[in-house]
Design an enzyme around this catalytic site. Sequence first.
Site, PDB file in Angstrom:
ATOM      1  CG  ASP A 403      -1.805   1.173   1.343  1.00  7.45           C
ATOM      2  OD1 ASP A 403      -2.647   1.344   0.446  1.00  7.45           O
ATOM      3  OD2 ASP A 403      -1.683   1.947   2.306  1.00  7.45           O
ATOM      4  CD  GLU A 456      -2.379   2.466  -3.415  1.00 13.54           C
ATOM      5  OE1 GLU A 456      -3.389   3.168  -3.551  1.00 13.54           O
ATOM      6  OE2 GLU A 456      -1.753   2.389  -2.343  1.00 13.54           O
TER       7      GLU A 456
END
Length: 730
Positions: A403, A456
Amino acid sequence: MEQSKQASGLTNDDIAALSGGRCDRPFDILGPHGGWLTVYHPDLAALSAVTPGGEVSLDRVAGDLFRGRVDGPYRLKARSGGGIEWLFDDPYRFGQVLGEMDLHLLGEGTHRRLWQALGAHVMTHEDTAGTHFAVWAPNARRVSVVGPFNGWDGRRHPMRRIGGTGVWEIFLPGLGEGTLYKYEILDAQGGLLMKADPVGFGSQHPPEKASVVRDISGYGWKDSDWMAGRAVIQDRRAPISIYEVHLGSWRRKIDQGGRPLSYKELARDLVAYAVDMGFTHLELLPVSEFPFDGSWGYQPVGMYAPTIRFGPPHEFRDLVEAAHEAGLGVLLDWVPGHFPTDAHGLARFDGTALYEHADPREGFHQDWNTLIYNYGRIEVQNYLIANALYWLEEYHIDGLRVDAVASMLYRDYSRREGQWIPNRHGGRENLEAIEFLKNTNVAAYAESPGIMTVAEESTSFPKVSAPVDAGGLGFGFKWNMGWMNDTLRYMSRDPVHRQYHHDLMTFGLMYAFSENFILPISHDEVVHGKGSMLRKMPGDDWQQFANLRAYYGFMWGHPGKKLLFMGCEWGQPEEWNHNGELNWPAAAQPRHQGVQALVRDLNRLYRGTPALYRKDAEPDGFGWIATDAAQSTFVWLRRGDDGDAPVVVACNMTPVPRHRFRIGVPCAGYWREAINTDAELYGGSGMGNLGGVRAKDGPQDGQPAFMEITLPPLSVVIFVADKSGKGEEL
């Protein structure tokens, strides 16, 4: 009294330190030493040692401190003021648990199996059952294990400091599975902290904050065939279609107070659904324990603890194994970029900025009010890299989606001038974070064969998915955030205006092969007022459904692996709400069922058609045939390896049908209409090509053959060349 203490080797300082909870060397004082046994235990009327030779009463030498002459093995017998007696083992008679290799690796911050040394481990030590506790707190003056077993009294079980490692440990006999505990830490300033275990394998149900002893050993995995073969399934030349899921809101038991499904229920229901829909992978929003439901898991406190919201650790393994048995990979969203400021977590863990930077210009995320890991500290890197390996090894996770990578790569991320500190070269790149990401990927791919890591990452940072030895960050794949933003901007516009924004749909092909891309329609696109995927689309209800179907056809025909958030596969009308379940009653309505049927068929076509996936990351797997801004049409070719049937994708992003629409194709012959997003089955008008079209020789659009097709309104039609020669005669 003073003479007695001197005769027994105790000093006033020893007694004061023990009774005041300031003792940093308890094993030097408590337990057996030279024939003397010293025990600290508050609130007892009497204490004795039970030995093979009989019972020996211990004298109360000061307050709650007992002492006596004891030789050989013993157990302790306590008597309360009410006359209740019980036997127990003295923790201070047990030797050190951690060995020389553990200490060496802990000391230099390279213990790749950190969870095997730190945390709470149910074990038998020196022929006695109990739990070993170990924690890193180098700047603490005293660390104790506390819990209901000792009245949360930090004076009862202070831990042993191990040399210069910064690690404290103790073996507590008699404790086992399900025990609640925390670490009480006396910091350098004399303050008392109550902390959850950074390497704890279990936690209480939020909002309670204690760690829970969990025995994670002994799971009988039966997925050896999957583990041996997953490298092929997760290769960049394989079809990968990911169903992203928030476990707490996929489905709920409405008749049971609206509780979420358990891991075991998800192992049955979620796995069966994802398989039926044709997905290859589940991607789970973070399952590492987190205190705040509204963070969706992206602010974890228990990095080594599968959240108890859905069951204990072994039941999470049941979910993973069920997915593997059904042929599904399991990816986890992993959050090494920041952590919350909750008092029981990592923040100022031992009274100092231990896991985070001390300077808020480096250590505080202004966007999320969270703290940033100090990647330049080798022990912190060790903690995080070992955590990645932990999920891959202990839970057979097939990959990690990391993330907020962009926030890690740049020191000035979301900061104004003067609010950040340049790197040692004066630049904005976070060199320590970059090194950490490389080290994590190298370790993960080396030690867990067949896994995949996904970034990401929303910037143009180079070579995110290139190997480390080729100058890259070492990820297997990268989310294509630019493609997602551009194409959703296009699709949200009224079709009459799309001709002026044609490049939003084509620009992604300028860089589509610079990384191993995944095309993500994730949870981030359906929250915070952004609306659902369906309601992003313009027009009346029919047009919104048609636009959404066309967009999915465009996405599945486009180079790149696929990711779709739960509910998007059938066009949920509402924005996602983590506090409830998906609107499954809406999913049963015909138009929603049509979208669902389309996604199911797109997945099956994708998985069964090599030209749609083998060269996702290779430029010779794609070629434009024709694009027309005035008509808002796009036509392209997908190729696989030699022998793979080529595919032509034709898109019409206006509500105007195109009849006798001539397009070039790479060969004459029969082309099967494999997908038509306007089919009645999917809720469309039913306009199409009667199952296929025969292409004829003759130059068109730079191709040697052509065919004339019907291109329905707001639709995508996918044609596959019939290589068998058995195409229907038209």
